[in-house]
Motif scaffolding. Structure first.
Motif, PDB file in Angstrom:
ATOM      1  N   UNK A 218       0.846  -1.203   0.000  1.00 12.91           N
ATOM      2  CA  UNK A 218       0.000   0.000   0.000  1.00 12.91           C
ATOM      3  C   UNK A 218       0.882   1.254   0.000  1.00 12.91           C
ATOM      4  N   UNK A 219       1.703   1.402   1.043  1.00 14.72           N
ATOM      5  CA  UNK A 219       2.518   2.619   1.175  1.00 14.72           C
ATOM      6  C   UNK A 219       3.464   2.793  -0.007  1.00 14.72           C
ATOM      7  N   UNK A 220       3.930   1.694  -0.585  1.00 12.73           N
ATOM      8  CA  UNK A 220       4.883   1.766  -1.690  1.00 12.73           C
ATOM      9  C   UNK A 220       4.252   2.123  -3.019  1.00 12.73           C
ATOM     10  N   UNK A 221       2.919   2.224  -3.043  1.00 12.78           N
ATOM     11  CA  UNK A 221       2.231   2.633  -4.280  1.00 12.78           C
ATOM     12  C   UNK A 221       1.543   3.981  -4.138  1.00 12.78           C
ATOM     13  N   UNK A 222       1.842   4.696  -3.047  1.00  7.95           N
ATOM     14  CA  UNK A 222       1.306   6.049  -2.855  1.00  7.95           C
ATOM     15  C   UNK A 222       2.232   7.060  -3.527  1.00  7.95           C
ATOM     16  N   UNK A 223       1.622   8.064  -4.154  1.00 12.13           N
ATOM     17  CA  UNK A 223       2.380   9.106  -4.847  1.00 12.13           C
ATOM     18  C   UNK A 223       1.829  10.471  -4.449  1.00 12.13           C
ATOM     19  N   UNK A 224       2.641  11.518  -4.583  1.00 14.99           N
ATOM     20  CA  UNK A 224       2.125  12.857  -4.264  1.00 14.99           C
ATOM     21  C   UNK A 224       1.138  13.337  -5.339  1.00 14.99           C
ATOM     22  N   UNK A 225       0.048  13.987  -4.897  1.00 14.76           N
ATOM     23  CA  UNK A 225      -0.949  14.550  -5.815  1.00 14.76           C
ATOM     24  C   UNK A 225      -1.132  16.022  -5.449  1.00 14.76           C
ATOM     25  N   UNK A 226      -0.839  16.908  -6.392  1.00 11.86           N
ATOM     26  CA  UNK A 226      -1.009  18.351  -6.157  1.00 11.86           C
ATOM     27  C   UNK A 226      -2.119  18.940  -6.994  1.00 11.86           C
ATOM     28  N   UNK A 227      -2.306  18.359  -8.188  1.00 13.12           N
ATOM     29  CA  UNK A 227      -3.356  18.811  -9.097  1.00 13.12           C
ATOM     30  C   UNK A 227      -4.409  17.712  -9.197  1.00 13.12           C
ATOM     31  N   UNK A 228      -3.977  16.511  -9.583  1.00  8.23           N
ATOM     32  CA  UNK A 228      -4.966  15.454  -9.738  1.00  8.23           C
ATOM     33  C   UNK A 228      -4.358  14.093 -10.010  1.00  8.23           C
ATOM     34  N   UNK A 229      -5.254  13.124 -10.087  1.00  9.08           N
ATOM     35  CA  UNK A 229      -4.887  11.728 -10.319  1.00  9.08           C
ATOM     36  C   UNK A 229      -5.957  11.159 -11.246  1.00  9.08           C
ATOM     37  N   UNK A 230      -5.573  10.312 -12.207  1.00 10.08           N
ATOM     38  CA  UNK A 230      -6.603   9.732 -13.070  1.00 10.08           C
ATOM     39  C   UNK A 230      -6.239   8.324 -13.501  1.00 10.08           C
ATOM     40  N   UNK A 231      -7.288   7.585 -13.904  1.00 14.41           N
ATOM     41  CA  UNK A 231      -7.120   6.242 -14.469  1.00 14.41           C
ATOM     42  C   UNK A 231      -7.915   6.191 -15.774  1.00 14.41           C
ATOM     43  N   UNK A 232      -7.555   5.234 -16.651  1.00 16.72           N
ATOM     44  CA  UNK A 232      -8.298   5.098 -17.910  1.00 16.72           C
ATOM     45  C   UNK A 232      -8.391   3.622 -18.294  1.00 16.72           C
ATOM     46  N   UNK A 233      -9.420   3.298 -19.101  1.00 19.07           N
ATOM     47  CA  UNK A 233      -9.590   1.883 -19.479  1.00 19.07           C
ATOM     48  C   UNK A 233      -9.749   1.704 -20.989  1.00 19.07           C
ATOM     49  N   UNK A 234      -9.356   2.700 -21.773  1.00 25.55           N
ATOM     50  CA  UNK A 234      -9.476   2.579 -23.227  1.00 25.55           C
ATOM     51  C   UNK A 234     -10.731   3.237 -23.770  1.00 25.55           C
ATOM     52  N   UNK A 235     -11.794   3.314 -22.939  1.00 25.15           N
ATOM     53  CA  UNK A 235     -12.983   4.003 -23.424  1.00 25.15           C
ATOM     54  C   UNK A 235     -13.362   5.193 -22.536  1.00 25.15           C
ATOM     55  N   UNK A 236     -12.921   5.154 -21.273  1.00 21.45           N
ATOM     56  CA  UNK A 236     -13.276   6.251 -20.346  1.00 21.45           C
ATOM     57  C   UNK A 236     -12.058   6.624 -19.506  1.00 21.45           C
TER      58      UNK A 236
END
Length: 904
Positions: free
Chosen positions: A652-670
């Protein structure tokens, strides 16, 4: 000191007001604090720093390498903290010194030499500490004494040099002779180093010399060898298997929010200072500039300081804000008095502002309007484009009408203020002011506003009889159980659906045809207390969870639903210490989520780290994207590092990153994007899921130097309880490829909210004696959609500092990632530009001179195939500035003097 500097024996490096953090800072703040320092060094010492020196921040950002490195004219950049596994890999391949290409858009044109220290920022192994009370053996060179040890000390030194040379390319190695709290008595160091240099050189196996980072960099460059290439960034940072420094991405969320609010305010205040004319005012933004610069330190906005130090940073910001607030009020007063094109009339309007609106406290809007008084609301827009937004202010009466500057009634809506907000208001106003506020507002008044670029518009609020368009009361709908089944809110294209259990279940946008099942949940991680086999605790720096507890709502959550002509709201008390409001505005296609969290209970002896998560069924293939200091987006893959093989100890802790503006994910259509109102830690721990850590309250120190638990409290009447955090995040689901426009445009609007000032008027004479609408720019002009104005500031000598930024990376958007143009004649229609000089990012040298002298580094491997687009020189007769993707251009401008104390 000036003598030592001019002979090169003392070198000024980095040169900002502080050594800023790189994870929890916004790029605009990094630029501002570096500019302040660089300009001081130029004025005071005539020097231009060449070297970046970020030896203590906890991980390093791509924006630091290319923007606060190459673009300020640095030739190299030295630091120490990178992941322990990464460091071990690099030692084996001699890749501790690299060429770092931090920008995908600028490619090799933004390369910088980056040197990573092999162990720490201290003397090499072998006992070379020479503080008065240190235990390292001194060089005893009198052969008549029993402890004569010259050969032994020379051997130790040579061994250290060879050990470091074995993991370093070329013949040059750097010893950093000192560390925290050293040189309190410098002579004890220099006596020993003088002797070491003398005897080591006499021995002849290695050559030792006093040096500076520039001398070292030049020696490396002169070797003319190719260096390994580094891309992206150095997050997250771990110094042990169970010690990921990802907690500080969220630590002290109230301080992080205060810094971000002040940053946006400082940007607007400098514009208003310029419009009024710096010489026409005894008030300045300087005090806020200093406080903000200091707050970017890697133990300030990071939340990794002791409580009394955090209090001091906040106090300095508050003092700076108070000065800037007076300046803003007097500038607005000046601009709004008619005839403001010439000079400020002696009679001024008293404008008040409401810095405590976040706790529903705004004295000017809470006044009684029944006696024929009305409230003047002046709304200033610091962005370079026209803005349509909805204002919300607390009021005490329900018979209220809003008019615009032309006297037309404006649609408005009243929303009863939630008890959770009133409770927070009462406690905190008392804590801040030492007394309870007099009035008690009953409603939020919401109404739409439209404001020109770099300008203001005025609205009037008065008590009104219930005509058709008087503020309409929201319809209230409380539901429980079966009535909830598939309850829907939203009157525009965006609809949210709630299921029978009162949980959000469906997001649909009729315009973009996007539909997605999604849930919002809360959970907390139990902070590791450090009592196990590995004594590492979770603390201000380090996130080390010891189990996850989902926050179950007690049975079915009753929803309170407010509907109206402007917005719909859904209120939920998730548990006794989490309250949430989801808002959907008519005509806007995102969801605004407001949360009030805390006090986090710790009476069970466990520290807790609270996260909210959005869960969808999107197949995101372990991949998510986070911003680098609010600027470039970087691809992240769960449990993976592109340049070395990671052994996962902290999934968990090793996959946290700093976010100042935003974070997003995508799946090819959305694509699902979340934008934030301050710096936070974020991750995608499972496919289709995004989580943000909102608040942390811990009971143990994590052993990295704070020597205090991160346990923030607020005290009222000598009773203290855990800190409450109020904040917002914004969510939108777009068709694939369309999300960038919202992230960039709305991201600027979050950073630069509308600035609101209030005045009172008796009777209706305001419009006759005031300018009600103002724009500094040509009325038919606004900046292109892909350009932001970062800085408009009059300096002490009357020169004006102007910075323009392109908001998109190359290839980020099909239309907006193109060359953009800004016509300065239309930005400054009432002024004549007589001189314009393009400078480095920190405005301490001409750009052309900087580019000529900057070192170019060779890189291993084939040359990159790149098409780099940058704007060309500005023609002084046309005054058009072109900006390529991600380009930030900085100019010093002189305007022709104007007769009288002119404004614009």
């Amino acid at each position: 000191v000036k003598g030592l500097i001019s002979t090169g024996r003392l070198e000024l490096i980095n040169g900002g007001m502080c050594m800023h953090d790189e994870a929890t800072v916004h790029y605009i703040d990094m630029i501002d604090q570096t500019t302040l320092g660089h300009r001081f060094i130029k004025e005071e010492f005539g020097q231009i720093p060449r070297i970046g020196w970020q030896i203590d921040p906890f991980g390093h950002s791509a924006v630091q390498a290319y923007l606060l490195g190459t673009e300020v004219g640095f030739d190299a950049f030295y630091f120490f903290r990178i992941d322990y596994q990464d460091r071990d890999t690099r030692k084996g391949t001699k890749e501790l010194e690299v060429v770092w290409r931090g920008s995908k858009t600028f490619g090799s044109s933004a390369d910088i030499f980056a040197g990573i220290f092999p162990k720490n920022y201290e003397p090499p192994p072998g006992q070379f500490y020479f503080e008065v009370d240190d235990t390292s053996p001194i060089v005893q060179d009198d052969p008549l004494l029993f402890d004569y040890n010259v050969e032994q000390r020379v051997d130790d030194f040579v061994a250290a040099a060879i050990a470091q040379a074995n993991i370093t390319r070329t013949n040059h190695v750097m010893f950093t002779m000192g560390t925290d709290f050293k040189y309190q008595y410098a002579e004890s160091w220099f006596r020993q180093m003088d002797k070491l240099i003398h005897y080591v050189n006499k021995d002849g196996r290695v050559n030792a010399l006093y040096s500076t980072p520039s001398i070292y960099t030049d020696a490396k460059h002169a070797e003319n060898v190719p260096w390994p290439l580094k891309t992206n960034d150095f997050f997250p940072y771990a110094d042990n298997p169970n010690a990921y420094w990802t907690g500080y991405f969220t630590s002290r969320p109230a301080l992080k929010r205060y810094v971000r609010v002040m940053s946006g305010y400082y940007l607007a205040a400098r514009q208003l200072e310029f419009f009024k004319g710096r010489s026409n005012s005894d008030l300045t933004t300087d005090s806020l500039a200093d406080a903000l610069a200091l707050a970017q330190h890697h133990d300030a906005v990071t939340g990794t300081e002791k409580q009394h130090v955090a209090n001091d940073y906040a106090k300095r910001l508050s003092i700076g804000y108070t000065q800037a607030e007076k300046l803003v009020s007097s500038s607005l007063s000046c601009l709004s008095q008619s005839g403001s094109k010439s000079h400020c009339p002696s009679q001024t309007t008293n404008f008040e502002q409401c810095p405590l609106l976040n706790i529903t406290y705004c004295p000017p809007s809470e006044m009684d309007l029944s006696q024929g008084k009305s409230l003047v609301v002046l709304v200033y827009n610091s962005l370079g484009w026209k803005r349509e937004d909805v204002l919300r202010i607390p009021v005490i009466s329900d018979s209220i009408v809003v008019h615009d500057s032309e006297g037309r009634e404006v649609e408005s809506q009243l929303l009863p203020i939630a008890n959770a907000s009133l409770y927070m208001r009462e406690k905190h106003v008392k804590a801040y002011l030492g007394m309870l506020p007099a009035a008690k507002p009953k409603f939020w008044l919401a109404f739409p506003v439209s404001v020109p670029p770099l300008g203001f518009n005025t609205y009037f609020i008065s008590s009104g009889k219930k005509s058709a368009s008087v503020s309409l009361m929201s319809t209230l709908h409380s539901s429980q159980g079966s009535e909830n089944s598939n309850m829907q809110i939203g009157q525009g294209q965006l609809k949210l659906q709630y299921n029978a259990a009162g949980a959000l279940s469906l997001y649909s946008n009729s315009k973009t045809q996007v539909e997605a099942n999604f849930e919002q949940k809360y959970k907390y991680y139990i902070g590791q207390d450090g009592n196990g086999s590995d004594p590492q605790a979770s603390g201000a720096y380090i996130f080390r969870p010891n189990g996850t507890v989902p926050i179950k709502t007690d049975g079915q959550v009753p929803l309170t639903v407010l509907r109206g002509s402007i917005l719909d709201e859904v209120h939920q008390q998730i548990n006794p210490w989490i309250y949430q409001i989801n808002r959907v505005y008519k005509g806007k296609d995102y969801v605004e989520t407001e949360f009030i969290v805390g006090p986090i209970p710790v009476d069970d002896g466990n520290g807790k780290e609270l996260s909210t998560e959005v869960v969808t069924n999107m197949a995101t293939n372990k991949t998510f994207y986070t911003d680098s200091s609010g600027r470039d987006f970087i691809k992240r893959i769960r449990d993976y590092r592109s340049e070395w093989k990671i052994e996962v100890h902290q999934p968990i802790a090793g996959n946290y990153y700093p976010v100042n503006l935003g974070i997003y994910v995508e799946d090819g259509s959305r694509e699902l994007s979340i934008l934030v109102d301050r710096s936070v830690g974020g991750a995608s721990i499972k496919d289709g899921q995004i989580e943000l850590m909102l608040h942390r309250r811990l009971l143990h120190d994590d052993g990295r130097g704070v020597a205090e638990a991160l346990n923030e409290t607020t005290c009222f009447d000598n009773q203290c309880e855990g800190l409450v955090i109020q904040g917002k995040y914004y969510l939108k689901i777009d068709p694939q490829g369309e999300g960038a426009r919202w992230r960039r445009t709305f991201g600027q609007e979050i950073y630069s909210p509308l600035l609101i000032a209030f005045a009172e008027q008796d009777g209706g004479n305001w419009v006759n004696s005031h300018v009600t609408k103002f724009s500094a720019m040509d009325p038919a002009y606004s900046l292109p959609d892909n350009v932001a104005l970062l800085t408009l500031q009059e300096l002490e000598d009357g020169t004006v500092l102007l910075r323009l930024a392109h908001l998109y990376e190359a290839g980020e958007h099909k239309d907006l990632s193109a060359l953009a143009s800004v016509d300065l004649k239309r930005v400054f229609p009432d002024k004549k530009i007589v001189k314009i000089v393009e400078t480095s990012l920190s405005a301490n040298q001409e750009r052309s001179a900087m580019e000529k002298k900057r070192l170019k580094w060779k890189v291993e491997g084939p040359p990159a195939d790149e098409k780099i687009v940058r704007g060309g020189p500005v023609d002084p007769s046309k005054l058009v500035v072109d900006l390529g993707p991600m380009e930030i251009r900085t100019f010093l401008i002189n305007f022709a003097p104007q007769s009288g104390k002119q404004l614009m």
